[in-house]
Write a protein that holds these residues in place. Sequence first.
Motif, PDB file in Angstrom:
ATOM      1  N   GLN A 197     119.126  54.391  -7.210  1.00  0.00           N
ATOM      2  CA  GLN A 197     118.367  54.040  -8.412  1.00  0.00           C
ATOM      3  C   GLN A 197     118.358  52.529  -8.633  1.00  0.00           C
ATOM      4  O   GLN A 197     117.325  51.951  -8.975  1.00  0.00           O
ATOM      5  CB  GLN A 197     118.953  54.759  -9.628  1.00  0.00           C
ATOM      6  N   VAL A 198     119.509  51.893  -8.434  1.00  0.00           N
ATOM      7  CA  VAL A 198     119.595  50.439  -8.597  1.00  0.00           C
ATOM      8  C   VAL A 198     118.672  49.736  -7.606  1.00  0.00           C
ATOM      9  O   VAL A 198     117.960  48.787  -7.966  1.00  0.00           O
ATOM     10  CB  VAL A 198     121.053  49.965  -8.413  1.00  0.00           C
ATOM     11  N   GLU A 199     118.654  50.184  -6.367  1.00  0.00           N
ATOM     12  CA  GLU A 199     117.794  49.570  -5.361  1.00  0.00           C
ATOM     13  C   GLU A 199     116.324  49.719  -5.737  1.00  0.00           C
ATOM     14  O   GLU A 199     115.532  48.769  -5.584  1.00  0.00           O
ATOM     15  CB  GLU A 199     118.064  50.198  -3.997  1.00  0.00           C
ATOM     16  N   GLN A 203     113.740  46.632  -6.494  1.00  0.00           N
ATOM     17  CA  GLN A 203     112.506  46.532  -5.717  1.00  0.00           C
ATOM     18  C   GLN A 203     111.298  46.448  -6.643  1.00  0.00           C
ATOM     19  O   GLN A 203     110.410  45.597  -6.465  1.00  0.00           O
ATOM     20  CB  GLN A 203     112.374  47.734  -4.787  1.00  0.00           C
ATOM     21  N   HIS A 204     111.275  47.312  -7.645  1.00  0.00           N
ATOM     22  CA  HIS A 204     110.159  47.339  -8.590  1.00  0.00           C
ATOM     23  C   HIS A 204     110.110  46.042  -9.399  1.00  0.00           C
ATOM     24  O   HIS A 204     109.020  45.485  -9.624  1.00  0.00           O
ATOM     25  CB  HIS A 204     110.308  48.544  -9.526  1.00  0.00           C
ATOM     26  N   GLY A 224     122.003  48.820 -18.129  1.00  0.00           N
ATOM     27  CA  GLY A 224     121.263  49.527 -19.165  1.00  0.00           C
ATOM     28  C   GLY A 224     120.256  50.504 -18.582  1.00  0.00           C
ATOM     29  O   GLY A 224     120.044  51.591 -19.124  1.00  0.00           O
ATOM     30  N   GLN A 225     119.647  50.137 -17.460  1.00  0.00           N
ATOM     31  CA  GLN A 225     118.659  51.003 -16.820  1.00  0.00           C
ATOM     32  C   GLN A 225     119.274  52.285 -16.273  1.00  0.00           C
ATOM     33  O   GLN A 225     118.618  53.331 -16.228  1.00  0.00           O
ATOM     34  CB  GLN A 225     117.953  50.249 -15.686  1.00  0.00           C
ATOM     35  N   VAL A 226     120.542  52.223 -15.853  1.00  0.00           N
ATOM     36  CA  VAL A 226     121.199  53.416 -15.288  1.00  0.00           C
ATOM     37  C   VAL A 226     122.231  53.998 -16.255  1.00  0.00           C
ATOM     38  O   VAL A 226     123.024  54.863 -15.880  1.00  0.00           O
ATOM     39  CB  VAL A 226     121.848  53.103 -13.919  1.00  0.00           C
ATOM     40  N   HIS A 227     122.240  53.489 -17.500  1.00  0.00           N
ATOM     41  CA  HIS A 227     123.085  54.034 -18.576  1.00  0.00           C
ATOM     42  C   HIS A 227     124.579  53.949 -18.260  1.00  0.00           C
ATOM     43  O   HIS A 227     125.337  54.903 -18.471  1.00  0.00           O
ATOM     44  CB  HIS A 227     122.688  55.483 -18.888  1.00  0.00           C
ATOM     45  N   LEU A 228     124.991  52.796 -17.734  1.00  0.00           N
ATOM     46  CA  LEU A 228     126.400  52.534 -17.473  1.00  0.00           C
ATOM     47  C   LEU A 228     126.757  51.176 -18.074  1.00  0.00           C
ATOM     48  O   LEU A 228     125.885  50.388 -18.415  1.00  0.00           O
ATOM     49  CB  LEU A 228     126.689  52.529 -15.966  1.00  0.00           C
TER      50      LEU A 228
END
Length: 302
Positions: A197-199, A203-204, A224-228
């Motif tokens: 997900q981080v990758e 990339q985006h 924040g994007q991966v809720h950690l």
Amino acid sequence: MSRFVQLQTIPDVYRFFGLEDAVQHPLICIVDFSAVKEHVPEHLYVSSVYYTLIFKQYRHHAIRYGRRPVDFQDGSLICMAPGQALEMDPDAEASENKGWGLFFHPDLVRISSLGNRMQEFSFFSYEVAEALHLSEKERQALYDCIRKIGAELEENIDLHSQAIMVATIELLLQYCQRFYGRQFITRKSSDHAVVTQVEQILQHYFKTVAISDKGLPTVKYLAGQVHLSPGYLSDLLRKQTGKTAQDHIHFYLIEEAKNILLGTDKPVGEIAYTLGFEYPQYFNKLFKQKTGMTPLAFRGGN
């Protein structure tokens, strides 16, 4: 209406839990939660000036972080640095609470070797929802340390007291470090999904965001994007890939820089600005650090 309480002294800690004020040391105390009988008021946020380690077992959810309940039914450990705040949930029955809390002031360890190493224990920056879930053997290892500290607190303070307690705290923190390492391994499959997900996020970001306007993605943004929490994400990535969250950001930054260097004739200074650098020399330094050559040398060599 929410209420905020900050625990400034060891007597504050005892009073908050409705326990008799029995101060044994001005900089450290242990709370036995089975002795806590009072219910926690609703909408109460608690912070302290202490490093805090709490192991509790609840039948119900009893602690929240960011309004997310944490299930302590099986027993988990949370670690808080000075200044962090918890929302206490009044739903738990006080009579069913089990566990212990260790509170120690930074001054206790400040002049010791542990004081210089506290930043190594990154789990103090994790969110409560990233608690350490312990096996029975692991619980016992930590409790043995708590018992030793408690026994030392029962003794008359002498020249050796503080050194012995600090050494035992360090042992306890080393155990926590080991057990978190185990937890990252046992959660490898779910953690791998986070890496992917981080990758994808990076990339985006580098394909669609005008970095000169919005800047480089930060570790806080990724977390924040991966809720950690940022600390937990960096440690997760380090365990899974050998690289921190910042390393991952830099990888995609350098890859984008290479694409621009080889695909355009833009000056290095303009490329640096496009990639969010205010000063080209910072870009040059990072590029050379990551690739072994300057941007101009990379462009000329290809």
